[in-house]
Enzyme design. Structure first.
Site: not given
Ligand code: UDP
Length: 328
Positions: A114, A138, A142
């Site tokens: 991402s 988040y 990743k």
């Protein structure tokens, strides 16, 4: 050739699974249906299990030649409130998946990363060389998995492509599959839903240093993402010994649209107004995120083919067909 699509009953996984099947690959979906849906997996073999479940992973991976990994929690706000959930799934369980794949002899992995790995970039557009400094759990989760893939490629010869998506949006042109999030937090479906329901759309911040004061994002059609996954897989299949072992690529259009531009595009596509109100900024939102997609073009020969009106109209067609199905 068989591909295990982990998280294949989710939004981007299900679109990629169809593209793979269309190109002649055998596709097995693996999903615990925590956020994925049986509807999006229709017509495919689905192994319903968790990525922390090594005993179920083992025989599934034994049947596969390559792995695509989409199975992650992906709400930025939720990751701030409940980091434990994000590290448990996106890091701990994901390592079980990675180790199981390694033990099963899999040497090719395409990973859903991402643009959240970049945090708040100092320069726009964002190239792959931009420092990775995530600003929420988040993005950190990743980045961890990206680092694991890089280390595994050096140590064990496992080849990977890490695809850094910008803002995935739109739906398959068939109207059969599309975005199904619960709760829905993304701008385009919420703006379209606001035209249909008359419910108010909240605009998070109008005082950013951008053309109209609202945040700017690079919206990319989900089928363009699916196409990039196919090409990433073909890249990993190529026998080129000089090929990079663990390659990171941005997937975006290189064009940015503000929140207000999205609202106007939703009004144009539906012919109805969006009632809206301006709210405070949402925590963790960088003002502008726009990809430099040149590397994906030069390495994979990939560019995004669908523009913003096509993204919005396909999302709208999907929402209408979903509401017809609910009414039937
Ligand atoms: N946004 C908004 N109202 C909403 C949802 C999103 O103003 O109800 C804004 C959000 O602040 C961001 C942009 O729209 O600037 C895209 O947000 P989204 O959640 O769709 O994707 P993200 O960029 O967080 O991945």
């Amino acid at each position: 050739m068989a591909i295990l699509v982990v998280g294949g009953a989710g939004y981007i996984g299900s679109h990629t699974a169809r593209a793979l099947r269309h190109a002649g690959y055998d596709v097995i979906l693996y999903d615990n249906l925590s956020t994925g849906s049986r509807r999006l997996a229709q017509g495919f073999e689905l192994i319903e299990a968790d990525i922390a479940d090594a005993a179920t992973l083992r025989p599934a991976l034994a049947r596969a030649d390559a792995l695509m990994h989409f199975a992650a929690h992906a709400y930025v706000g939720e990751s701030v409130e409940n980091p434990r959930k994000y590290f448990r799934n996106n890091v701990t369980a994901a390592l079980t998946l990675l180790n199981s794949a390694l033990e099963a002899g899999i040497r090719r992995i395409v990973f859903s990363s991402s643009c959240a790995v970049y945090g708040v970039p100092r320069q726009i557009p964002i190239t792959e060389e931009t420092n990775r400094e995530p600003v929420n759990p988040y993005g950190a989760s990743k980045l961890f998995f990206e680092n694991a893939l890089e280390a595994y490629s050096r140590a064990y010869g496992l080849r990977s492509v890490r695809l850094r998506y910008f803002n995935a949006a739109g739906a398959d042109e068939s109207g059969e599959i599309g975005e199904l999030h619960n709760p829905e937090t993304h701008l385009i479906p919420l703006a379209l839903a606001a035209t249909a329901s008359g419910r108010e759309l909240q605009i998070y911040g109008s005082d950013y240093d951008t053309q109209d004061g609202t945040c700017v994002r690079d919206y990319i059609h989900v089928n363009d993402l699916a196409d990039a996954h196919m090409r990433a897989l073909q890249y990993l299949e190529s026998a080129d010994q000089n090929a990079v072992q663990s390659l990171a690529l941005n997937l975006g259009t290189g064009r940015g649209h503000s929140v207000l531009e999205i609202v106007e595009a939703a009004e144009t596509a539906t012919g109805r107004p969006v009632r809206r109100s301006v709210r405070p900024r949402r925590a963790g939102d960088p003002p502008i995120l726009i990809a430099d997609p040149a590397k994906a073009q030069s390495v994979l020969g990939w560019t995004a083919k669908r523009n913003l009106p096509e993204i919005i109209s396909s999302a709208w067609a999907w929402m209408q067909s979903a509401s017809r199905r609910r009414a039937a």
